[in-house]
Enzyme design. Structure first.
Site, PDB file in Angstrom:
ATOM      1  N   GLY B  17       0.858  -1.270   0.093  1.00 34.84           N
ATOM      2  CA  GLY B  17       0.169  -0.189   0.012  1.00 34.84           C
ATOM      3  C   GLY B  17       0.778   1.155  -0.128  1.00 34.84           C
ATOM      4  O   GLY B  17       1.744   1.322   0.876  1.00 34.84           O
ATOM      5  N   ALA B  18       0.543   2.187  -1.091  1.00 34.95           N
ATOM      6  CA  ALA B  18       1.398   3.410  -0.882  1.00 34.95           C
ATOM      7  C   ALA B  18       0.532   4.522  -0.400  1.00 34.95           C
ATOM      8  O   ALA B  18       0.110   5.711  -1.077  1.00 34.95           O
ATOM      9  CB  ALA B  18       1.938   3.694  -2.405  1.00 34.95           C
ATOM     10  N   TYR B  20      -0.675   7.019   2.957  1.00 30.62           N
ATOM     11  CA  TYR B  20       0.039   7.829   4.034  1.00 30.62           C
ATOM     12  C   TYR B  20       1.086   6.864   4.501  1.00 30.62           C
ATOM     13  O   TYR B  20       2.441   7.228   4.780  1.00 30.62           O
ATOM     14  CB  TYR B  20      -0.590   8.538   4.865  1.00 30.62           C
ATOM     15  N   LYS B  45      -1.683  -0.808  -5.897  1.00 29.70           N
ATOM     16  CA  LYS B  45      -2.536  -1.075  -7.077  1.00 29.70           C
ATOM     17  C   LYS B  45      -2.419   0.174  -8.298  1.00 29.70           C
ATOM     18  O   LYS B  45      -2.294  -0.435  -9.504  1.00 29.70           O
ATOM     19  CB  LYS B  45      -3.958  -0.602  -6.548  1.00 29.70           C
ATOM     20  N   VAL B  88      -3.014  -6.728  -4.417  1.00 25.68           N
ATOM     21  CA  VAL B  88      -2.742  -7.594  -3.246  1.00 25.68           C
ATOM     22  C   VAL B  88      -3.918  -8.440  -3.041  1.00 25.68           C
ATOM     23  O   VAL B  88      -5.213  -7.688  -3.007  1.00 25.68           O
ATOM     24  CB  VAL B  88      -2.515  -6.921  -1.760  1.00 25.68           C
ATOM     25  N   GLU B 177     -16.762  17.916   4.941  1.00 24.30           N
ATOM     26  CA  GLU B 177     -15.776  18.596   4.049  1.00 24.30           C
ATOM     27  C   GLU B 177     -16.306  18.423   2.545  1.00 24.30           C
ATOM     28  O   GLU B 177     -15.987  19.323   1.694  1.00 24.30           O
ATOM     29  CB  GLU B 177     -14.482  17.859   4.219  1.00 24.30           C
ATOM     30  N   ASP B 304      -4.983   2.709   8.422  1.00 23.85           N
ATOM     31  CA  ASP B 304      -6.453   2.343   8.678  1.00 23.85           C
ATOM     32  C   ASP B 304      -6.800   0.869   8.959  1.00 23.85           C
ATOM     33  O   ASP B 304      -7.651   0.639   9.439  1.00 23.85           O
ATOM     34  CB  ASP B 304      -7.384   2.853   7.525  1.00 23.85           C
ATOM     35  N   LYS B 381      -5.417  24.402   7.977  1.00 17.72           N
ATOM     36  CA  LYS B 381      -5.580  23.155   7.401  1.00 17.72           C
ATOM     37  C   LYS B 381      -4.813  23.053   6.024  1.00 17.72           C
ATOM     38  O   LYS B 381      -4.010  22.078   5.881  1.00 17.72           O
ATOM     39  CB  LYS B 381      -7.137  23.336   6.458  1.00 17.72           C
TER      40      LYS B 381
END
Lengths: 406, 406
Positions: B17-18, B20, B45, B88, B177, B304, B381
């Site tokens: 996984g690329a 964060y 991916k 994956v 948001e 996550d 932000k």
């Protein structure tokens, strides 16, 4: 005493439609008639005029739709002409009035420039499943639909081919110019949405035995070769039997699945013509030489609702902007002539040439007896677009809204 | 003799996984380990990394999606890390390998940063009828769908209200948001497509008893008032029973018809976690203090997919970019420590603050003990967004891809 009353009453000129014909008529009449000679009213569905012949560009997303329209009050002097934003429902010829959705207008002289509607030739499903509106609203819808299909593709686990299949029905002027823009834009679309180029299919399906019927065969070949090199597949001599929710059914029995079908098989005149009881063929009235509807001294028909036979080949002239604008000049003159008791002019089209753009710097065309290809044809196309702006609004409008031909 | 062979074999580090977590881990490891100390492989991916926390902007069309992604090879030095573009399928823990769609990879140390998936809480119809992908592909699809609905509206004779009805399910961070951006953009959309502002309906539907649960009530009130002033209607305490083709069915029995439903009720960890037989809650593994999966000396879980309890309130920390990045720093250190036989660090999140943008120059936030509103929150932000780029790629990346905070 009675004479005075009559002379005090200014004649009401009502112009229906702010397309090429209606706008040029309105512009000329405001110049040819003084404020106390006539009261002129222009009726249009929108408060803007748009250039139908440019719409293949915003439809494919290569030009902002804003570039193809202009507020009517930015071109016409509304001190000299009254503008009514409304939709025409019916012309009541006996009562000399026009029924609008939100009112009525009485006329002494009526100019009908209500334009064209899509011709389906009875193929079922066109209005339900194809994009057939060559209007600003219609062009925006096609553009956003195409981009939505590209954006959707990578989110469908099965990567459905029909999302990236684009069918143009009709290889006439509009169909060819549209696929020219879309095929030219394709590399950008593929890059923007991470879609492999080879996944995109573009078809042009034409029932007639040739693309661009009536055009010089050498130019037609140039156009087809160019478009094929960009991945367009032509299906000529291939009538469509039905448009369905999932694609098109061909007369051959084959089906092509596609989520995007753009209908461009040609146009017919406004359905208001038939609704108002005029004798017409597919919404087009065979006009008298002075452009009046037969049997009507007070009604002029111009543009796509007027049918005019080219006697050299015994076939109707095609409904083009060029002819609509030429009709408008004669129509304005003849309305003025009726009011001033002058003699009326006869309309004779003067076809200066025809150029079809093919996307990017590519085009084909005939100007006079000369065939044009590539960038010289593209130059002519832009000059034609600019010439229209010049006729409508003078050099100021060309500077403001024109196209850079280089 | 045997010792020599072992020392010659470089350990294989595989990062899945690329996002964060994966990107920061990869970036740190390439700096902390020499070429001869380990061989590092990153699997993703796509060949680009994207900033999930920015995606509400391209989804609403207020930022180009290109601004939210970057080619992986523009940030990581591919001389120091091997990049494999693949999907994956499963982690085979017993065999110490990862099954990909197009191959397999063996690992000595595995870093799992596979990110999140939409959580539907069992509501039927979400995947079929709502937009739930907070990815570059997903954001582009939402944007193009919204614009298509606007473009379509004027072409439907009956002018269907549901074309201009936009439902956001979930008043958490992402939902707020997103509606902030969309409501801010609305005047431009209405002007561009000739749509009357009052025809557009925007709903935020939340099952919980408050919007932005966990946020300071004063800030929540500020946000809701601001969004309501732009026409957003909140339905709080209002669970959705089902998403259908034509809209949402509420638990109350009411239906809201809408062609656009954006799903933002929260996320769960990757389904690869469960598929690979890890003990997990909704795709999240309760990690050891050194971020390893319990019982696995060689597998780190970050971002996550990692579940971490905030002992102060006895609830899990939310899955945020901030925590994912902090985990990545510790994870990279601990992988290096295992290889160099050093002692491992314990992970302790350090929540610096949280800011939610509300579109335009508006935002709310908490930084330290301070509440921020409006432009000062907006400034923070953007600084947070820039700080991430700094952590990932140094000042050069901030200059190239950063946001102007003023």
């Amino acid at each position: 005493m009675k004479m005075e009353v009559i002379s005090l009453k200014k004649p009401n000129i009502v112009i229906l439609g702010a397309g090429y014909g209606g706008m040029i008529t309105a512009s000329r009449l405001t110049k040819q008639l003084g404020h106390n000679e006539a009261s002129i009213t222009l009726v249009n569905k929108h408060d803007y005029h748009y250039q139908t012949t440019w719409l293949h560009e915003p439809a494919a997303g290569t030009l902002s739709p804003e570039r193809t329209r202009m507020p009517i009050n930015s071109v016409l002097d509304l001190n000299k002409i009254k503008f009514v934003k409304d939709i025409v429902v019916e012309i009541k010829r006996d009562e000399k009035k026009v029924v609008l959705e939100n009112g009525e207008l009485e006329y002494d002289y009526l100019v009908v420039g209500l334009g064209a509607e899509a011709e389906t030739f009875g193929v079922p499903g066109v209005f339900e499943h194809a994009f057939s509106k060559w209007t600003v609203n219609g062009a925006r819808e096609v553009k956003e639909h195409i981009e939505y299909m590209f954006a959707k593709y990578n989110n469908t686990p099965e990567k459905k081919d029909e999302l990236l299949t684009f069918i143009v029905a009709g290889a006439g002027f509009t169909g060819i110019e549209f696929i020219g823009e879309l095929s030219h834009r394709l590399p950008e679309l593929c890059a923007r949405y991470d879609v492999p180029r080879e996944k995109v299919k573009m078809y042009v399906i034409e029932a007639a035995p040739t693309a661009l019927p009536g055009f010089d065969p050498e130019l037609v070949e140039y156009a087809m070769n160019l478009l094929e090199s960009r991945g367009v597949e032509f299906k000529i001599n291939c009538p469509i039997k039905e448009v369905t929710e999932s694609g098109v059914l061909l007369a051959s029995g084959d089906e092509i699945k596609a989520e995007t079908i753009v209908w461009a098989t040609g146009v017919r005149g406004s359905s208001i013509i038939e609704k108002s009881g005029f004798e017409a063929m597919r919404g087009r009235i065979k006009v008298d030489p002075d452009l009046r509807a037969p049997g009507h001294e007070d009604i002029f028909i111009i543009g796509d609702c007027a049918l005019l036979i080219n006697e050299e080949i015994n076939r109707p002239y095609p409904p083009t902007a060029q002819i609509a604008m030429q009709m408008a000049e004669v129509c304005a003159n003849n309305v003025k002539a009726l009011i001033k008791n002058e003699s009326l002019k006869t309309f004779k089209p003067d076809i200066k040439g025809t150029v079809a753009s093919l996307g990017g710097k590519e085009a084909i065309g005939v100007v006079g007896a000369r065939k044009l290809f590539g960038s010289s044809a593209n130059f002519m196309k832009k000059m034609i677009d600019n010439r229209y702006l010049f006729l409508l609004g003078g050099p100021g409008l060309v500077l403001k809204r024109g196209k850079n031909p280089l």
